[in-house]
Design an enzyme around this catalytic site. Structure first.
Site, mmCIF file in Angstrom:
data_model
loop_
_atom_site.group_PDB
_atom_site.id
_atom_site.type_symbol
_atom_site.label_atom_id
_atom_site.label_comp_id
_atom_site.label_asym_id
_atom_site.label_seq_id
_atom_site.Cartn_x
_atom_site.Cartn_y
_atom_site.Cartn_z
ATOM 1 N N SER A 167 6.692 -8.572 2.469
ATOM 2 C CA SER A 167 6.845 -9.719 1.569
ATOM 3 C C SER A 167 6.765 -11.024 2.339
ATOM 4 O O SER A 167 7.628 -11.324 3.169
ATOM 5 C CB SER A 167 8.187 -9.650 0.827
ATOM 6 N N ASP A 170 -1.712 -9.573 -5.345
ATOM 7 C CA ASP A 170 -1.781 -10.206 -6.670
ATOM 8 C C ASP A 170 -3.077 -9.870 -7.412
ATOM 9 O O ASP A 170 -3.253 -10.294 -8.563
ATOM 10 C CB ASP A 170 -1.664 -11.727 -6.519
#
Ligand code: S3P
Length: 449
Positions: free
Chosen positions: A176, A328
């Site tokens: 992340s 994404d």
């Protein structure tokens, strides 16, 4: 009584039409835009930013910084100035800070607030309030921050920073960039060195921008990933930032042009940072006709112009290691896979369950509703491509998720029957006037009234 007009017009429908043609400069990169504002806020003096994304997410970051005592000024489209207050120079806000839909704003702000000895309440919309914040709470608590959160480490979140922050050495349990950046931002406020180890490389815009602002930052390879070390309490020097076009936003017109017969479009000025281009690698493996020209460096980031021509795609197996570089883009890749010949398998995509919506579930349900055979695993997605246009004809719930909304509109441009989404408002978070920009290329996307 009639419903307010905004509700009716927030529905959009995409239908099949002629080829897409022309050039489109997609909006500025969302990740870089958030960071440009936040790092500029920590510099001493004025930073000029051009090409800033003016979507809702970034506007929430700008407003948050203003409520923390930073002067942020808009001079014109994409042209902003930030008068930085220096590391540790934020002041307490008068009110709760609402970050709308933005996970990046929420997690990075926790890092920014960590070194300030006052309390701030952060909240957001229903999507953001359902997202896990424990991933930043754990490392920042170890550095001396106190959090009060809703059950399951959800927002609203009260962050009480510390004027005596401790540096840390933290290994990310999940890949992340938001968590990495939160710890690095906190580390700037702690004496000594803070380091973050990421087992798989994630987007490195924070590292690049910290060097751009003169921070003492070292990045070394470690295993398959990297160790990033930053020296605390620097004086950051303002430096102009030109935000490149967002490769994640470009993914939508790019996939649309691949799927709509006869299309040829160009997408200038895209950020080609290798931590962001996994989708384009994958599309090339599927047989996409993509050409990259005019490669250059702008503001510390690699940039190039992309030309996309309609192509018959074939199924692909996407390895788990590629996920951080295209995290994404799986929703729109799923639309490409639905039209490809053969089966596609996306491995290691469990993180999609923690985005603006549970994207694995939303993509699977929507694609099935459009007549495609899909298997949703706990950590994988298998799509049996139709080899042509899927049936379509579905009404999709966008679930406050801009990428779900745009992905299904892209599929609607290729499917036999139109596809509608119930609520397009979330698209404003990352791609203002998406429907207008796509229409200018020839796409048939219109309000469904
Ligand atoms: C982002 C990191 C990614 C990505 C998000 C933007 C960033 O999230 O999905 O849209 O700007 O750092 P994670 O850090 O949760 O993977």
């Amino acid at each position: 009584m009639t419903e307010p007009n905004t509700i009716a017009t927030s529905k959009l429908t995409a239908r099949r039409g002629g080829p897409l043609r022309g050039a489109l400069r997609v909006p500025g990169d969302k990740s870089i835009s958030h960071r440009a504002l936040m790092f500029a806020a920590l510099a001493v003096g004025e930073t000029a930013i051009s090409g800033l994304l003016e979507g809702d997410d970034v506007r929430h970051t700008a407003a948050a910084l203003q409520s923390l005592g930073v002067t942020v000024t808009r001079d014109g489209p994409g042209a902003w100035r930030v008068n930085g207050v220096g590391v540790g120079g934020l002041t307490p806000p008068d009110d709760v800070i609402d970050l709308g839909n933005s996970g990046t704003a929420a997690r990075l702000l926790c890092g920014l607030l960590a070194g300030h000895g006052f309390s701030t309440v952060l909240t957001g919309d229903a999507s953001l309030r359902s997202r896990p914040m424990g991933r930043v709470v754990t490392p920042l608590t170890a550095m001396g921050v106190t959090f009060q959160a809703n059950e399951g480490d959800r927002m609203p979140l009260t962050v009480t920073g510390s004027d005596d922050l401790r540096p840390t050495a933290y290994t990310l349990p999940v890949a992340s960039a938001q968590v990495k950046s939160a710890v690095l931002l906190a580390g700037l406020h702690a004496p000594g060195e803070t380091s973050v180890v990421e087992p798989t490389p994630t987007r490195d815009h924070s590292e690049r921008m910290l060097s751009h602002f003169g921070a003492d930052i070292r990045v070394v390879a470690e295993g398959n990933g990297r160790r990033i070390t930053v020296a605390g309490q620097p004086e950051l020097i303002p430096a102009a930032i030109a935000v490149p076009a967002d490769p994640s936003s470009a993914a939508f017109p790019a996939v649309a042009a691949l799927l709509v017969a006869g299309s040829e479009i160009s997408l200038p000025g895209l950020c080609t940072n290798p931590t962001r281009t996994g989708l384009y690698t994958t599309l090339a493996e599927m047989g996409a006709d993509l050409s990259w020209d005019n490669e250059r460096i702008e503001g510390g980031e690699p940039v190039a112009d992309l030309t996309v021509r309609a192509s018959q795609l074939k199924g692909v197996e996407v390895p788990a290691e590629r996920a951080p570089a295209m995290i994404d883009e799986y929703p729109v890749l799923a639309m490409a896979a639905a039209c490809a010949t053969g089966t596609s398998v996306f491995h290691g995509v469990g993180e999609l369950r923690h985005k603006e919506s549970d994207r694995l579930a939303a993509v699977a349900a929507g694609v099935i509703a459009c007549g495609v055979v899909v298997e949703e695993g706990a950590d994988s997605l298998t799509i049996h491509g139709t080899g042509k246009a899927p049936a379509g004809g579905a009404a999709i719930a966008a679930a406050l998720d801009h990428r779900i909304a745009m992905s299904f509109l892209v599929l609607g441009l290729a499917s036999e029957a139109p596809i509608s989404i119930d609520d397009a408002s979330s698209i404003e978070t990352s791609f203002p006037d998406f429907a207008g920009a796509m229409s200018a290329l020839g796409a048939e996307i219109a309000p469904d009234v």
